[in-house]
Write a protein that holds these residues in place. Structure first.
Motif, PDB file in Angstrom:
ATOM      1  N   ARG A  23      -5.815  -8.078 -30.581  1.00  0.00           N
ATOM      2  CA  ARG A  23      -7.333  -7.503 -29.930  1.00  0.00           C
ATOM      3  C   ARG A  23      -8.330  -8.248 -30.747  1.00  0.00           C
ATOM      4  NH1 ARG A  23      -7.845  -1.288 -30.339  1.00  0.00           N
ATOM      5  NH2 ARG A  23      -9.567  -1.523 -29.329  1.00  0.00           N
ATOM      6  N   GLY A  27      -8.587 -10.273 -27.567  1.00  0.00           N
ATOM      7  CA  GLY A  27      -8.879  -9.272 -26.724  1.00  0.00           C
ATOM      8  C   GLY A  27     -10.510  -8.447 -26.882  1.00  0.00           C
ATOM      9  N   ILE A  45      -3.744 -13.554 -20.324  1.00  0.00           N
ATOM     10  CA  ILE A  45      -3.266 -12.304 -20.742  1.00  0.00           C
ATOM     11  C   ILE A  45      -2.287 -11.737 -19.505  1.00  0.00           C
ATOM     12  CG2 ILE A  45      -3.671  -9.836 -21.150  1.00  0.00           C
ATOM     13  CD1 ILE A  45      -6.048 -10.564 -22.747  1.00  0.00           C
ATOM     14  N   VAL A 103      -2.717  -7.035 -27.721  1.00  0.00           N
ATOM     15  CA  VAL A 103      -3.361  -6.505 -26.475  1.00  0.00           C
ATOM     16  C   VAL A 103      -2.688  -5.601 -25.703  1.00  0.00           C
ATOM     17  CG1 VAL A 103      -5.188  -8.657 -26.519  1.00  0.00           C
ATOM     18  CG2 VAL A 103      -2.851  -8.575 -25.190  1.00  0.00           C
TER      19      VAL A 103
END
Length: 207
Positions: A23, A27, A45, A103
Motif C-alpha cells: 500500500r 497502493g 495490480i 495491497v
C-alpha cells in the motif's frame, strides 16, 4: 530441445514472487505517486491479482517480498541515494503500519508467505527467502511487482545467481519512466529470464 514453458512453470516446483506490491509503494498510501500512477494505468495490480489467484488454485506457492523499516532506522542504511531519500521520510514503510501491507487485491491468503526485508534493495540478500524456497522444492520463480528500474532487476539477478529459472509475465511488472522500463525489459531482463504474460501462465495452470 524446444523450450517447454509448461514444464518450467509446473506447480510442483514454481512460486510466484510479488515485489513490493504494498500500500505504501503502489497502493492507496503510495509515497511515490508517479509509480502508483503507472501501475494503475497499466492495470498491473489487476494482472498480478489474476495471476496469484490462478496460482493458488493450481497449487503454486505465492510469496510476497516486502520492505519494512524500524522507526529508529536500526538495521537499515542510507548507503544509496534512493535509500537515503527514504530515510528522510520517517513515516515511510514503518513496521506495524498500514503502509507495509500487501495491497488487498493480492490478499495475502493464509497459505501465502511474507518475506520481509529491513535493508537494501533486493529480496534475497540477508533474508530467509532462498532457504524457504529451497525447502519447498522451488526451482522456478515468477517475478512480478515493482519496480523494473531496480527491484525487479535485483530480484531476477539474485534468483539467477542462486540457480533458479526465472519467468516474468510482462504485464505483471512496472517501472518509470515507462519507455525506460521497456528498454530494461528488452535489453537486460530478456537476457536473464523468460518473458510471457499472465494470461499464458493462467492458461497453462488451468489445463
Amino acid at each position: 530441445m524446444p523450450f517447454d514453458l509448461a514444464s518450467v512453470v509446473s506447480p510442483s516446483h514454481t512460486a510466484v514472487l510479488t515485489m513490493e506490491m504494498q500500500r505504501g509503494v503502489i497502493g492507496d498510501l503510495a509515497a511515490v505517486p508517479v509509480l502508483a500512477e503507472v501501475v494503475a494505468a497499466q492495470g498491473t495490480i489487476g494482472h498480478v491479482a489474476r495471476l496469484v489467484h490462478a496460482a493458488r488454485q493450481a497449487g503454486v506457492r505465492v510469496v510476497h517480498c516486502t520492505a519494512e523499516f524500524r522507526a529508529d532506522g536500526a538495521g537499515s542504511k542510507g548507503n544509496a541515494p534512493v535509500l537515503a531519500a527514504a530515510r528522510r521520510e520517517p513515516d515511510r514503510l514503518l513496521i506495524g503500519t498500514p503502509t507495509v501491507d500487501v495491497v488487498p487485491e493480492l490478499g495475502p491468503e493464509p497459505a501465502d508467505i511474507i518475506s520481509s526485508r529491513v535493508h537494501g534493495m533486493t529480496p534475497f540478500t540477508g533474508t530467509s527467502l532462498d532457504v524457504e524456497l529451497r525447502n519447498l522444492g522451488i526451482t522456478t520463480v515468477i517475478a512480478t511487482g515493482v519496480s523494473v528500474n531496480i527491484g525487479i532487476v535485483g530480484m531476477v539477478i539474485e534468483a539467477v545467481d542462486l540457480g533458479y529459472q526465472v519467468v516474468i509475465p510482462t504485464d505483471c511488472v512496472a517501472g518509470v519512466p515507462e519507455d525506460y522500463a521497456q528498454a530494461v525489459m528488452k535489453n537486460t531482463l530478456a537476457l536473464l529470464s523468460t518473458h510471457t504474460t499472465a494470461d499464458k501462465l493462467i492458461a497453462i495452470w488451468s489445463n
